[in-house]
Design an enzyme around this catalytic site. Structure first.
Site, PDB file in Angstrom:
ATOM      1  N   HIS A  26      -4.431   2.810   7.121  1.00  0.00           N
ATOM      2  CA  HIS A  26      -3.421   2.270   8.010  1.00  0.00           C
ATOM      3  C   HIS A  26      -2.457   3.351   8.476  1.00  0.00           C
ATOM      4  CE1 HIS A  26      -3.943  -2.002   6.213  1.00  0.00           C
ATOM      5  NE2 HIS A  26      -4.787  -1.767   7.188  1.00  0.00           N
TER       6      HIS A  26
ATOM      7  N   GLU B  37       0.844  -1.184   0.000  1.00  0.00           N
ATOM      8  CA  GLU B  37       0.000   0.000   0.000  1.00  0.00           C
ATOM      9  C   GLU B  37       0.884   1.239   0.000  1.00  0.00           C
ATOM     10  OE1 GLU B  37      -2.303  -0.345   3.551  1.00  0.00           O
ATOM     11  OE2 GLU B  37      -0.634   0.168   4.850  1.00  0.00           O
TER      12      GLU B  37
END
Length: 295
Positions: free
Chosen positions: A251, A213
């Site tokens: 996140h 990511e």
């Protein structure tokens, strides 16, 4: 075989009497995992009914290992107690600790990671804030659903829990040797590179899927490692192609600054290393399918 977790693994649950420990302990047992007991110092000597089996509760990880032969711990302890729980497991020299708990302070994670290293790296830590490890048909340690895929020859390492599940489901007809959710926090115990090394050495893994990511440089470092050390085909997906710059996306580790840590920069680094990169999870699954069909 499988990496980190196999049919011989004996699992204990730290926090087995809590709601999450009970729920997922039951699911692990139903998946065929050998869950042998757990810990709660205040309820030591009691048993906990997980539906499929009634398991003993011990005061410490060391006592559980001595009584049951456990070699994997899955941590379902609240964030404020996670550091102490992991350090206890390290002191007991258990080979694998899977930390499911989210919201663990980064300082705590850094401290117990350093503690494990100082203790000779006898204990591998996966997580925190991760879905765990699943070796379909063999064992399941964590919260990965056991009924979404089949046993096969794809290895999966992923920062994202939900994308782990999606990839496993989309490729359920081909199946997986092991899926490892490493977690998306800034500091984690096991990295993409650790898993790539293990999958490269695993005779039952033919191809590797890597899900990353935006934010940080973990994927770029993984690309450099793949270029030097990995001969098996690797297919990747980097979540965040449409993310605006300068934003924190989900996140804690997914922070982009300028061109550093962008999905495009990671894609370019991976492709330079010979990795095929999908722009969506479904496209990535299609690329994996092509790789497996060509073998």
């Amino acid at each position: 075989m499988a990496i980190f977790l196999n049919s011989q693994s004996r699992i204990l649950i730290q926090g087995i009497t809590g709601s999450e420990g009970r729920k997922h302990g039951r699911r692990m047992l139903q998946a065929g995992a050998a869950v042998v007991g757990g810990t709660n110092p205040r309820k030591a000597g009691q048993t906990v009914d997980l539906g499929v089996a009634e398991l003993p509760v011990f005061a410490t990880v060391g006592e559980t290992i001595e009584a049951t032969g456990a070699d994997v711990s899955v941590v379902f302890v609240p964030a404020q107690g996670t550091k102490a729980a992991v350090i206890e497991a390290i002191d007991a020299r258990i080979p694998l600790v899977v930390v499911i708990t989210e919201g663990v302070p980064v300082h705590d994670t850094a401290e117990f990671w350093a503690y494990a290293k100082a203790a000779g790296n006898a204990t591998r830590i996966i997580g925190p804030n991760c879905p765990g490890v699943a070796s379909p048909g063999k064992s399941n340690a964590g919260i990965i659903p056991a009924d979404i895929t089949s046993e096969g020859r794809i290895g999966l390492v992923s920062k994202s829990g939900t994308l782990t599940y999606q990839m496993m489901y989309e490729l359920r007809d081909i199946g997986f040797s092991t899926a490892v959710g490493i977690g998306g926090d800034p500091v984690i115990g096991t990295t993409h590179i650790d898993c790539l090394e293990a999958f490269q050495a695993d005779d039952e893994t033919d191809a590797i899927v890597m899900i990353g990511e935006i934010g940080g440089d973990a994927e770029e470092r993984a690309a450099a490692y793949i270029e030097r050390r990995v001969t098996k085909p690797v297919v990747a997906y980097v979540a965040g192609f449409t993310a605006p710059e300068g934003k924190t996306m989900g996140h804690a580790g997914a922070i982009v600054s300028g061109s550093s840590g962008t999905a495009q920069a990671k894609k370019e680094a991976l492709e330079k290393a010979g990795v095929r990169v999908g722009r969506t999870p479904s496209e990535t699954a299609r690329l994996v399918r092509e790789v497996m069909q060509s073998r």
